[in-house]
Write a protein that holds these residues in place. Structure first.
Motif, short mmCIF file in Angstrom:
data_model
loop_
_atom_site.label_atom_id
_atom_site.label_comp_id
_atom_site.label_asym_id
_atom_site.label_seq_id
_atom_site.Cartn_x
_atom_site.Cartn_y
_atom_site.Cartn_z
N ASP A 82 -2.30 4.81 -3.42
CA ASP A 82 -2.13 4.99 -1.54
C ASP A 82 -4.23 5.89 -1.62
OD1 ASP A 82 -1.99 3.97 0.80
OD2 ASP A 82 -1.50 6.30 1.25
N ILE A 83 -4.42 5.06 -0.62
CA ILE A 83 -6.10 6.18 -0.02
C ILE A 83 -5.99 6.27 0.99
CG2 ILE A 83 -8.39 5.66 0.29
CD1 ILE A 83 -8.46 3.89 -2.21
N ASP A 84 -6.15 7.63 1.94
CA ASP A 84 -6.30 8.06 3.19
C ASP A 84 -7.19 7.76 3.53
OD1 ASP A 84 -6.44 8.31 5.33
OD2 ASP A 84 -4.41 10.33 5.44
N ALA A 85 -8.29 6.85 3.80
CA ALA A 85 -9.16 6.60 4.17
C ALA A 85 -10.13 7.89 4.71
CB ALA A 85 -9.93 5.35 4.50
N ARG A 88 -9.15 11.04 3.98
CA ARG A 88 -10.73 10.82 2.39
C ARG A 88 -9.70 11.70 1.42
NH1 ARG A 88 -17.26 12.84 3.88
NH2 ARG A 88 -15.31 14.36 4.57
N ASN A 89 -8.43 11.33 1.09
CA ASN A 89 -8.01 11.18 0.11
C ASN A 89 -6.70 10.10 -0.90
OD1 ASN A 89 -5.09 11.73 0.94
ND2 ASN A 89 -5.09 13.01 1.78
N LEU A 90 -6.56 10.60 -1.74
CA LEU A 90 -5.91 9.58 -2.21
C LEU A 90 -4.48 10.45 -3.47
CD1 LEU A 90 -7.52 9.48 -5.84
CD2 LEU A 90 -8.70 8.36 -4.89
N THR A 91 -3.84 9.17 -3.37
CA THR A 91 -2.87 10.19 -4.05
C THR A 91 -2.29 8.87 -5.35
OG1 THR A 91 -1.23 10.12 -1.66
CG2 THR A 91 -0.12 10.21 -4.22
N LEU A 92 -1.88 9.60 -6.41
CA LEU A 92 -1.65 9.76 -8.22
C LEU A 92 -0.56 9.18 -8.52
CD1 LEU A 92 -4.85 12.09 -9.87
CD2 LEU A 92 -4.75 9.38 -8.20
N SER A 93 -0.78 8.93 -9.73
CA SER A 93 1.18 8.32 -10.10
C SER A 93 1.84 8.87 -10.64
CB SER A 93 0.71 6.49 -11.23
OG SER A 93 -0.14 7.54 -11.66
N ALA A 247 -7.95 -1.08 -1.86
CA ALA A 247 -9.31 -0.92 -1.01
C ALA A 247 -8.83 -1.81 0.48
CB ALA A 247 -10.56 -2.59 -1.35
N GLU A 248 -8.41 -2.67 0.40
CA GLU A 248 -6.75 -3.05 1.29
C GLU A 248 -5.79 -1.97 1.78
OE1 GLU A 248 -4.36 -7.27 0.80
OE2 GLU A 248 -6.22 -7.58 -0.63
N ALA A 249 -5.16 -1.18 1.35
CA ALA A 249 -4.98 0.15 1.73
C ALA A 249 -5.55 0.74 2.15
CB ALA A 249 -4.13 0.85 0.28
N ALA A 250 -6.97 0.84 2.23
CA ALA A 250 -7.95 2.24 1.97
C ALA A 250 -7.97 1.38 3.76
CB ALA A 250 -8.78 1.98 1.65
N GLY A 251 -8.03 0.10 4.30
CA GLY A 251 -8.63 -0.40 5.52
C GLY A 251 -9.58 -0.91 5.19
N VAL A 252 -10.27 -1.04 4.45
CA VAL A 252 -12.01 -1.26 3.68
C VAL A 252 -11.27 -2.99 3.68
CG1 VAL A 252 -13.49 -1.96 1.67
CG2 VAL A 252 -12.70 0.46 2.31
N THR A 253 -12.74 -3.89 4.43
CA THR A 253 -13.27 -5.29 4.57
C THR A 253 -12.39 -6.02 3.27
OG1 THR A 253 -13.86 -5.55 6.59
CG2 THR A 253 -13.95 -7.43 5.04
N ASN A 256 -12.70 -12.36 -0.69
CA ASN A 256 -12.32 -12.87 -2.14
C ASN A 256 -13.52 -11.32 -2.66
OD1 ASN A 256 -12.72 -14.56 -4.27
ND2 ASN A 256 -14.31 -15.32 -3.60
N GLY A 257 -12.99 -10.58 -2.17
CA GLY A 257 -13.30 -9.39 -3.02
C GLY A 257 -13.49 -8.68 -2.04
N ILE A 258 -14.41 -6.88 -2.18
CA ILE A 258 -14.09 -6.19 -1.87
C ILE A 258 -15.60 -6.59 -1.08
CG2 ILE A 258 -14.40 -3.48 -0.96
CD1 ILE A 258 -12.81 -3.24 -3.81
N VAL A 259 -15.41 -6.07 0.14
CA VAL A 259 -16.71 -6.69 0.84
C VAL A 259 -17.76 -5.70 0.87
CG1 VAL A 259 -18.56 -7.41 2.80
CG2 VAL A 259 -16.36 -8.46 2.27
N THR A 260 -18.85 -5.51 0.01
CA THR A 260 -20.31 -4.89 -0.18
C THR A 260 -22.11 -5.45 0.79
OG1 THR A 260 -21.07 -5.04 -1.74
CG2 THR A 260 -19.10 -3.83 -1.37
N ASP A 261 -22.14 -4.32 1.59
CA ASP A 261 -23.78 -4.59 2.10
C ASP A 261 -25.07 -4.89 0.76
OD1 ASP A 261 -24.10 -2.17 1.71
OD2 ASP A 261 -24.46 -1.13 3.57
N LEU A 262 -26.18 -5.00 1.41
CA LEU A 262 -27.02 -4.28 0.18
C LEU A 262 -27.53 -3.03 0.21
CD1 LEU A 262 -29.75 -6.25 2.80
CD2 LEU A 262 -29.06 -7.11 0.40
N HIS A 263 -26.55 -1.93 -0.14
CA HIS A 263 -26.71 -0.63 -0.12
C HIS A 263 -24.76 -0.34 -1.33
CE1 HIS A 263 -29.83 -0.97 2.59
NE2 HIS A 263 -30.39 0.38 2.23
#
Length: 403
Positions: A82-85, A88-93, A247-253, A256-263
């Motif tokens: 899990d990622i809590d954006a 800013r922490n994440l949970t490991l197995s 990424a979806e768990a972190a609420g990131v757009t 068809n993949g994790i959407v990134t910008d030019l940077h």
């Protein structure tokens, strides 16, 4: 001390952490991977490694000592659950929680599988994506046995080449009208169809799999044209899907993949993404590039931008595939091409030049590294020589780079 975490220990993840150190980052770096092995090359798995021509150690991108020397904490056999954006922490197995300052997702992709309803979970049905897949499949490659390969893309064709070289009876089915239909022109399809036929591979186009049959282990395949084949095992090569669950768990757009910008930033400015899992902006379109070259280049730009350098990622797509004694090298992207021109070379070398209107956009080169490199440099420079100049045997191809 800042803590940068990279999730996904493949080509992109390994490239990203190495770049962070080479760019002078002195903070804490953690690279998390689900597999037991340190980051390794994937392309040889379906070729040299499966043929027994490459030892396991040669697959590794860097020795374990590199990560120790660079003070990179490599956490293997560990998953992020899990990622809590916001926090800013994440949970490991393992149950641990890690806090990060910047996070990179280099989670790669998963092979598409067949549903259980048509036999996809029977023993003897394989995909080819990681070391575990290759090791599981290797004992099946015994001379005289019969294998069905489902899918006529590069993965399926590479598997067919390995099986044929091992002396197996190989049947490959492709539901589309031709092999490589999604990724290459008819001329390239024709070339590889003939190559495989010359090695005894039975390619059936316009024919799909209806179902695999067997009690516990696959013993036969029913095809959509009514044919039934007795087989010893099957290889599924019907594409990959980006690994976006985290990424979806972190609420990131995700689209068809994790959407990134030019940077290389995602919709969360503290989270970057690179490699097969990520989309990128290319000539006004958001696309994914499934290649080693993109994984390395995009990851290295991500590393720079995690350090605040604000560098744009400008991809220069290139790909390759090894089948029998043929090395296919591809430069550029053939999206939207309207014409293909064929250039014959020496000793069976051949290249296919894709044009969109009057613009050179891609090149497929078969055992023709010289024209591949020239084509790649022309595309990257935005140069488009006239097709009749390209195909003229008398043309000094190197001179086109100076024009």
């Amino acid at each position: 001390m800042a803590h940068f975490v990279v999730v996904g220990a493949g080509q992109a993840g390994a490239s990203l952490v190495a770049k962070l150190r080479s760019e002078g980052f002195e903070g804490r770096i953690t690279l998390i991977g689900a597999e037991a092995n340190p980051p390794y090359q994937r392309p040889p798995l379906s070729k040299a490694y499966l043929l027994g021509e490459m030892a396991l150690e040669r697959l590794y991108l860097r020795p374990q000592s590199f990560y120790d020397d660079q003070n990179i904490e490599l956490r293997l056999e560990t998953r992020v659950t899990d990622i809590d954006a916001e926090a800013r922490n994440l949970t490991l197995s393992t149950g641990e929680t890690l806090t990060y300052d910047k996070l990179a997702l280099t989670t790669g992709s998963h092979p598409r599988t067949l549903p259980a309803a048509i036999g996809g979970t029977l023993d003897g049905v394989y995909t080819m994506r990681d070391l575990q897949d290759a090791d599981a499949m290797a004992p099946e490659l015994v001379e005289g046995r019969s294998v069905l390969i489902i899918g006529g893309g590069y993965i399926g064709l590479e598997a067919a080449a390995v099986a044929a070289k091992k002396g197996l009876k190989v049947t490959l089915v492709e539901m589309a009208d031709r092999i490589l239909q999604r990724v290459a022109c008819p001329e390239t399809s024709d070339y590889f169809r003939a190559l495989h036929a010359s090695h005894g591979v039975d390619i059936r186009e316009g024919v799909g799999l209806d179902r695999l049959v067997g009690t516990d282990r696959v013993t036969a395949a029913h095809l959509t044209d009514g044919t039934e084949l007795a087989i010893d095992f099957a290889i599924v090569g019907v594409g990959i899907a980006p690994a976006t669950a985290l990424a979806e768990a972190a609420g990131v757009t995700v689209d068809n993949g994790i959407v990134t910008d030019l940077h290389t930033r995602t919709s969360n400015p503290d989270i970057h993404a690179a490699g097969d899992c990520a989309t990128l902006l290319f000539k006004g379109q958001q696309i994914r590039l499934e290649s080693v070259g993109n994984a390395i280049d995009q990851a290295e730009v991500a590393a720079k931008n995690m350090l605040g350098q604000n560098v744009e990622y400008v991809p220069a797509p290139w790909f390759w595939s090894d089948q029998y004694d043929c090395k296919l090298q591809i430069a550029g992207l053939n999206i939207g091409y309207d014409k293909v021109y064929v250039k014959e070379g020496d000793n069976g070398a051949r290249s296919h030049w894709y044009y969109k209107e009057s613009n050179l956009i891609a090149v497929d080169a078969m055992n023709d590294p010289r024209n591949y490199m020239i084509g790649k440099r022309l595309i990257e420079a935005g140069k488009s020589p006239a097709p009749e100049v390209i195909t003229d045997p008398a043309t000094d191809m190197k001179a086109l780079l100076r024009a």
